[in-house]
Design a protein around this motif. Structure first.
Motif, PDB file in Angstrom:
ATOM      1  N   ALA A 120       0.832  -1.205   0.000  1.00 21.35           N
ATOM      2  CA  ALA A 120       0.000   0.000   0.000  1.00 21.35           C
ATOM      3  C   ALA A 120       0.866   1.254   0.000  1.00 21.35           C
ATOM      4  CB  ALA A 120      -0.934  -0.007   1.206  1.00 21.35           C
ATOM      5  N   VAL A 121       1.918   1.252   0.819  1.00 22.93           N
ATOM      6  CA  VAL A 121       2.826   2.401   0.889  1.00 22.93           C
ATOM      7  C   VAL A 121       3.476   2.660  -0.466  1.00 22.93           C
ATOM      8  CG1 VAL A 121       5.047   3.175   1.824  1.00 22.93           C
ATOM      9  CG2 VAL A 121       3.308   2.262   3.359  1.00 22.93           C
ATOM     10  N   MET A 122       3.856   1.601  -1.166  1.00 21.88           N
ATOM     11  CA  MET A 122       4.511   1.749  -2.465  1.00 21.88           C
ATOM     12  C   MET A 122       3.586   2.368  -3.511  1.00 21.88           C
ATOM     13  SD  MET A 122       7.611   0.837  -2.048  1.00 21.88           S
ATOM     14  CE  MET A 122       8.215   0.646  -3.729  1.00 21.88           C
ATOM     15  N   ASN A 123       2.287   2.314  -3.275  1.00 19.89           N
ATOM     16  CA  ASN A 123       1.319   2.871  -4.224  1.00 19.89           C
ATOM     17  C   ASN A 123       0.616   4.112  -3.681  1.00 19.89           C
ATOM     18  OD1 ASN A 123       0.917   0.873  -6.675  1.00 19.89           O
ATOM     19  ND2 ASN A 123       1.267  -0.376  -4.864  1.00 19.89           N
ATOM     20  N   THR A 124       1.234   4.727  -2.694  1.00 20.66           N
ATOM     21  CA  THR A 124       0.637   5.890  -2.040  1.00 20.66           C
ATOM     22  C   THR A 124       1.174   7.191  -2.626  1.00 20.66           C
ATOM     23  OG1 THR A 124       0.316   4.713   0.045  1.00 20.66           O
ATOM     24  CG2 THR A 124       0.422   7.096   0.162  1.00 20.66           C
ATOM     25  N   PRO A 125       0.295   8.144  -2.928  1.00 27.33           N
ATOM     26  CA  PRO A 125       0.765   9.446  -3.411  1.00 27.33           C
ATOM     27  C   PRO A 125       1.350  10.280  -2.272  1.00 27.33           C
ATOM     28  CG  PRO A 125      -1.609   9.475  -3.139  1.00 27.33           C
ATOM     29  CD  PRO A 125      -1.170   8.057  -2.878  1.00 27.33           C
ATOM     30  N   LYS A 132       9.536   5.652   0.049  1.00 25.45           N
ATOM     31  CA  LYS A 132       8.911   4.380  -0.317  1.00 25.45           C
ATOM     32  C   LYS A 132       9.928   3.246  -0.380  1.00 25.45           C
ATOM     33  CE  LYS A 132       5.158   6.473  -2.998  1.00 25.45           C
ATOM     34  NZ  LYS A 132       4.532   6.602  -4.329  1.00 25.45           N
ATOM     35  N   ARG A 133      11.144   3.564  -0.814  1.00 26.13           N
ATOM     36  CA  ARG A 133      12.172   2.525  -0.957  1.00 26.13           C
ATOM     37  C   ARG A 133      12.891   2.215   0.352  1.00 26.13           C
ATOM     38  NH1 ARG A 133      13.237   5.242  -6.078  1.00 26.13           N
ATOM     39  NH2 ARG A 133      14.801   6.511  -5.019  1.00 26.13           N
ATOM     40  N   SER A 135      12.950   0.537   3.320  1.00 23.76           N
ATOM     41  CA  SER A 135      12.219  -0.537   3.999  1.00 23.76           C
ATOM     42  C   SER A 135      12.280  -0.400   5.514  1.00 23.76           C
ATOM     43  CB  SER A 135      12.761  -1.906   3.572  1.00 23.76           C
ATOM     44  OG  SER A 135      14.135  -2.029   3.902  1.00 23.76           O
ATOM     45  N   ALA A 136      13.422   0.035   6.030  1.00 27.03           N
ATOM     46  CA  ALA A 136      13.549   0.190   7.483  1.00 27.03           C
ATOM     47  C   ALA A 136      12.551   1.222   8.001  1.00 27.03           C
ATOM     48  CB  ALA A 136      14.973   0.610   7.843  1.00 27.03           C
ATOM     49  N   LEU A 137      12.261   2.220   7.189  1.00 27.50           N
ATOM     50  CA  LEU A 137      11.365   3.289   7.617  1.00 27.50           C
ATOM     51  C   LEU A 137       9.912   2.840   7.654  1.00 27.50           C
ATOM     52  CD1 LEU A 137      10.970   6.152   8.502  1.00 27.50           C
ATOM     53  CD2 LEU A 137      10.997   6.873   6.111  1.00 27.50           C
ATOM     54  N   TRP A 138       9.440   2.160   6.584  1.00 27.16           N
ATOM     55  CA  TRP A 138       8.037   1.757   6.634  1.00 27.16           C
ATOM     56  C   TRP A 138       7.808   0.610   7.608  1.00 27.16           C
ATOM     57  CZ3 TRP A 138       7.829  -3.177   4.896  1.00 27.16           C
ATOM     58  CH2 TRP A 138       8.614  -3.571   3.815  1.00 27.16           C
ATOM     59  N   ILE A 139       8.847  -0.192   7.871  1.00 27.18           N
ATOM     60  CA  ILE A 139       8.728  -1.202   8.929  1.00 27.18           C
ATOM     61  C   ILE A 139       8.644  -0.503  10.285  1.00 27.18           C
ATOM     62  CG2 ILE A 139       9.956  -3.042  10.153  1.00 27.18           C
ATOM     63  CD1 ILE A 139      11.025  -3.979   7.463  1.00 27.18           C
ATOM     64  N   PHE A 140       9.441   0.552  10.452  1.00 27.22           N
ATOM     65  CA  PHE A 140       9.405   1.344  11.685  1.00 27.22           C
ATOM     66  C   PHE A 140       8.012   1.934  11.909  1.00 27.22           C
ATOM     67  CE2 PHE A 140       9.500   5.800  13.149  1.00 27.22           C
ATOM     68  CZ  PHE A 140       9.897   5.619  14.463  1.00 27.22           C
ATOM     69  N   ALA A 141       7.415   2.491  10.851  1.00 23.82           N
ATOM     70  CA  ALA A 141       6.081   3.088  10.975  1.00 23.82           C
ATOM     71  C   ALA A 141       5.041   2.024  11.310  1.00 23.82           C
ATOM     72  CB  ALA A 141       5.709   3.808   9.679  1.00 23.82           C
TER      73      ALA A 141
END
Length: 200
Positions: A120-125, A132-133, A135-141
């Motif tokens: 979902a994050v990869m397709n978010t405006p 988006k790239r 990975s450590a950040l969106w895993i953190f979120a």
């Protein structure tokens, strides 16, 4: 595609066209629709899918605030979050091989939630490609959301994120009660005299 899905698509197109006509910079339903599709369970579990979508928007909000850096009012709170986790969402595929069958099934289900949020994050405006790239950040979120979100006490059943407000003791002997006003602001108030140095 069902009739309901066609109607949703038509509504989204209409909203997008209206936004363009008005010159609005707000994110439209059409822009978010693609991201939301990655959160829907194919087996038709509507309630579970709706929960995933609601959770995702809070995770998305965290990423938007993180991208603002020190300009975000959430900066201090985000900077205080743990950076290391050892739950199922953070372990590697190699580790899954050595888990007992039941634990592995539960862990893989938790991991699938993380993967859905990632897609979902990869397709978010409105998020930079760098964000988006990362990975450590969106895993953190993802991890921070599931650790810090709590259910509102207004009977809505909604999960909410309240930076700093989530630090108050939510136990049975809490010293603070909290409520929300009509604008959604969070208000906390002590419910008895609190001696200096006592936890809140």
């Amino acid at each position: 595609m069902t009739v309901a899905e066609e109607k949703v698509g038509a509504d989204e197109t209409e909203a997008a066209e209206k936004s363009e006509a008005d010159g609005s910079t707000e994110i439209t339903a059409k822009e978010m629709y693609k991201a939301e599709q990655h959160l829907i369970y194919k087996e038709g579990d509507k309630e579970k899918s709706n929960d995933m979508i609601c959770h995702y928007y809070l995770i998305y909000k965290m990423l938007l605030e993180y991208e603002k850096g020190q300009e975000s009012p959430w900066y201090v709170w985000l900077n205080s979050m743990p950076q290391y986790y050892s739950n199922a969402a953070s372990i590697t595929s190699f580790c899954f091989k050595y888990l007992p069958a039941l634990i592995r099934t539960l862990a893989m289900e938790e991991r699938s939630v993380l993967e859905k949020n990632h897609l979902a994050v990869m397709n978010t405006p409105c998020l930079s490609n760098e964000m988006k790239r990362n990975s450590a950040l969106w895993i953190f979120a993802h991890q921070s959301f599931y650790m810090r979100a709590f259910e509102a006490n207004d009977g809505s059943g909604d999960l909410r994120i309240v930076p700093m407000g989530d630090y108050f003791n939510h136990g049975s002997e809490a010293a603070v009660s909290f409520t929300y006003d009509e604008e959604g602001n969070y208000w906390a108030q002590t419910i008895h005299d609190v001696p200096a140095g006592s936890p809140l």
